[in-house]
Scaffold this motif. Structure first.
Motif, short mmCIF file in Angstrom:
data_model
loop_
_atom_site.label_atom_id
_atom_site.label_comp_id
_atom_site.label_asym_id
_atom_site.label_seq_id
_atom_site.Cartn_x
_atom_site.Cartn_y
_atom_site.Cartn_z
N ASN A 80 0.83 -1.21 0.00
CA ASN A 80 0.00 0.00 0.00
C ASN A 80 0.86 1.26 0.00
N THR A 81 0.26 2.35 -0.43
CA THR A 81 0.95 3.65 -0.40
C THR A 81 0.05 4.67 0.26
N ASN A 82 0.64 5.64 0.94
CA ASN A 82 -0.12 6.71 1.57
C ASN A 82 -0.62 7.69 0.52
N LEU A 83 -1.80 8.25 0.76
CA LEU A 83 -2.37 9.24 -0.16
C LEU A 83 -1.90 10.65 0.17
N THR A 84 -1.34 10.85 1.32
CA THR A 84 -0.88 12.18 1.72
C THR A 84 0.57 12.07 2.20
N PRO A 85 1.30 13.18 2.22
CA PRO A 85 0.91 14.53 1.78
C PRO A 85 0.93 14.69 0.26
N ASN A 86 0.50 15.85 -0.22
CA ASN A 86 0.45 16.11 -1.65
C ASN A 86 1.84 16.09 -2.29
N ASP A 87 1.89 15.55 -3.50
CA ASP A 87 3.09 15.62 -4.37
C ASP A 87 4.34 15.07 -3.69
N VAL A 88 4.18 14.03 -2.92
CA VAL A 88 5.31 13.35 -2.28
C VAL A 88 5.41 11.95 -2.87
N ASP A 89 6.62 11.52 -3.23
CA ASP A 89 6.82 10.21 -3.84
C ASP A 89 6.40 9.11 -2.87
N GLN A 90 5.57 8.19 -3.37
CA GLN A 90 5.13 7.04 -2.58
C GLN A 90 5.45 5.78 -3.39
N MET A 91 6.33 4.93 -2.85
CA MET A 91 6.76 3.74 -3.58
C MET A 91 5.99 2.50 -3.14
N SER A 92 5.60 1.70 -4.11
CA SER A 92 4.94 0.42 -3.85
C SER A 92 5.82 -0.69 -4.40
N THR A 93 5.96 -1.77 -3.62
CA THR A 93 6.78 -2.92 -4.04
C THR A 93 5.87 -4.09 -4.35
N CYS A 94 6.12 -4.71 -5.52
CA CYS A 94 5.27 -5.81 -5.96
C CYS A 94 5.99 -7.15 -5.77
N PRO A 95 5.24 -8.22 -5.56
CA PRO A 95 5.84 -9.54 -5.30
C PRO A 95 6.30 -10.24 -6.57
N ILE A 96 7.11 -9.55 -7.34
CA ILE A 96 7.67 -10.13 -8.56
C ILE A 96 8.99 -9.43 -8.85
N ASN A 97 10.00 -10.20 -9.23
CA ASN A 97 11.31 -9.62 -9.55
C ASN A 97 11.37 -9.21 -11.02
N LYS A 98 12.31 -8.33 -11.31
CA LYS A 98 12.43 -7.83 -12.68
C LYS A 98 12.72 -8.96 -13.67
N ASN A 99 13.52 -9.95 -13.23
CA ASN A 99 13.86 -11.03 -14.17
C ASN A 99 12.69 -11.96 -14.43
N ALA A 100 11.57 -11.77 -13.73
CA ALA A 100 10.37 -12.59 -13.97
C ALA A 100 9.37 -11.85 -14.85
N LEU A 101 9.64 -10.59 -15.15
CA LEU A 101 8.75 -9.83 -16.04
C LEU A 101 8.98 -10.25 -17.49
N TYR A 102 8.08 -9.87 -18.35
CA TYR A 102 8.21 -10.21 -19.76
C TYR A 102 7.54 -9.13 -20.61
N ASN A 103 7.78 -9.17 -21.90
CA ASN A 103 7.28 -8.15 -22.80
C ASN A 103 5.75 -8.15 -22.82
N GLY A 104 5.20 -6.96 -22.93
CA GLY A 104 3.75 -6.88 -23.07
C GLY A 104 3.15 -5.68 -22.37
N ALA A 105 1.81 -5.66 -22.35
CA ALA A 105 1.05 -4.58 -21.75
C ALA A 105 0.76 -4.89 -20.28
N TRP A 106 1.21 -4.01 -19.40
CA TRP A 106 1.01 -4.17 -17.97
C TRP A 106 0.19 -3.00 -17.45
N SER A 107 -0.42 -3.19 -16.28
CA SER A 107 -1.22 -2.12 -15.68
C SER A 107 -1.03 -2.12 -14.17
N VAL A 108 -1.19 -0.93 -13.61
CA VAL A 108 -1.23 -0.76 -12.16
C VAL A 108 -2.60 -0.18 -11.80
#
Length: 418
Positions: A80-108
């Motif tokens: 999860n990421t915080n909605l506040t404060p305004n215009d502050v970077d909020q990072m989310s980490t997903c349970p997948i490594n970069k070497n497991a990704l593949y070509n194509g259309a992705w969405s968040v």
């Protein structure tokens, strides 16, 4: 009750019924490192967890549920990421490594009840190109500085040979031949009366040629060599942070299955008209939803490809034998060669008259040997030497380091180290 009091009371009742939502500020989400409609390179050699960074504006104090949707429509729930404060970077980490990704259309998908505000459901579509990071080798070009000296020949017609006037020779040396030719005439015979005849004959030996070599100077030519010195430098990679995308994320076209999205619920409640996300039809067929998502990305491909991962790294070739060498030539003042001519003088030698005596007695013929005639040939030359001059040039070899702390800090900003 006065009319004014009635209006005031109605306004208060309306606010109490609908709360502050009617006047609530709209909550928006923005992509930072991965933006809607973008295309990105991912290094398949990295085993880092895949992360993304968002910024929010106008939101209430709450958290957003983040879901990563792969090209096949499968969902992964990210942190999860915080909605506040305004215009502050909020990072989310997903349970997948970069070497497991593949070509194509992705969405968040960004889903939140937005505290006491209107619920939000946003979708950030992007395309990934996954492959190994390439290495490009930079071969430096080095310059060899050389000096050329013009050569000028000067001819001095002074008939006197004086070695002190000679200077350093230059190019093809002018050589003057000096000789002395002597012509010996036949002796004049005088006859006078006498008792004794004494004939005399003069014999001139063959001419002898002498060669004289004069070194008028030394020409020094230069041979240039280049020595390449390498200096090793280390620099810390800098973090290039992205700018906020100009437009907020669009509303969801995908209905998530991992979390409940209040903003996507169909309701006839009176307060629903105050929600920013209105009722709409979402395709129930999964294949149709995926096809529509790919079509949206294809329409947005005009955007320049970005690079959360650097697709190509550049290193400097350290093998100096591979370096390209260019020569920069400068001109030094000219060297002048002065050659003094030696005049050839031809002389005639007249021997003494030969007296022939007539008389009763004749003596034997007397043979007189004249001086041997000589010819002197003067040859001018110069000595040559070659001097090797070594030029040194320095080539900096820079190594970029990426400390773990810098990598983490840059990742949280949605930036890229380079």
């Amino acid at each position: 009750m006065s009319p004014l009091s009635s209006v005031t009371g109605a306004a208060a009742l309306l606010f109490a019924v609908f709360g502050s939502q009617a006047w609530a500020q709209t909550c928006y989400s923005y992509g930072m490192d991965y933006q809607n409609g973008g295309s990105y390179f991912i290094n398949s050699l990295s085993n880092d967890a895949w992360t993304f960074v968002s910024q929010f504006e106008g939101c209430q104090t709450d958290v957003a549920n983040n879901i990563l949707v792969d090209p096949n429509g499968d969902e992964l729930q990210c942190t999860n990421t915080n909605l506040t404060p305004n215009d502050v970077d909020q990072m989310s980490t997903c349970p997948i490594n970069k070497n497991a990704l593949y070509n194509g259309a992705w969405s968040v998908l960004i889903i939140s009840n937005n505290g006491n505000g209107d619920p939000i459901a946003y979708e950030r579509d992007f395309s990934l190109t996954v492959g190994p990071q390439a290495t490009s080798t930079y071969t430096p070009t080095v310059t060899l500085s050389a000096t050329t000296t013009p050569l000028v020949s000067k001819y001095n017609e002074d008939p006197v040979f004086d070695e002190s006037v000679l200077t350093i020779a230059a190019t093809d040396v002018t050589s003057t031949t000096t000789q002395t030719d002597t012509t010996v005439l036949a002796p004049v015979t005088i006859t006078s009366p006498s008792k004794t005849l004494k004939p005399t004959t003069t014999v001139t030996p063959s001419r002898v040629t002498n060669t004289k070599t004069v070194i008028i100077g030394t020409i020094t030519s230069h041979k240039y060599t280049l020595f390449i010195s390498q200096t090793m430098k280390t620099k810390t990679a800098t973090c290039k942070t992205p700018t906020q995308q100009p437009n907020p994320d669009p509303t969801c076209k995908i209905t998530p299955t991992l979390v409940k999205a209040a903003a996507l619920e169909t309701t006839t409640a009176t307060s629903a008209k105050f929600r920013r996300v209105v009722d709409r039809r979402v395709p129930a067929d999964r294949v149709q939803r995926i096809a529509e998502r790919k079509a949206r990305l294809a329409a947005a491909r005009a955007l320049e490809k970005r690079a959360p991962d650097v697709a190509t790294t550049t290193v400097t070739d350290t093998n100096t034998a591979d370096y390209v060498t260019t020569t920069s030539t400068s001109t030094a003042p000219a060297i002048t060669l002065t050659v003094t001519s030696v005049t050839t003088i031809t002389s005639t030698s007249t021997p003494s008259p030969v007296t022939v005596y007539s008389g009763k007695t004749t003596l034997s013929v007397v043979t007189v040997t004249a001086t041997t005639p000589t010819r002197t040939v003067t040859r001018f030359t110069h000595a040559r030497t070659v001097t090797t001059i070594t030029r040194t040039t320095t080539v900096p070899i820079t190594t970029t380091t990426s400390p773990a702390a810098s990598v983490t800090a840059c990742k949280r900003l949605g930036g890229i180290l380079s």
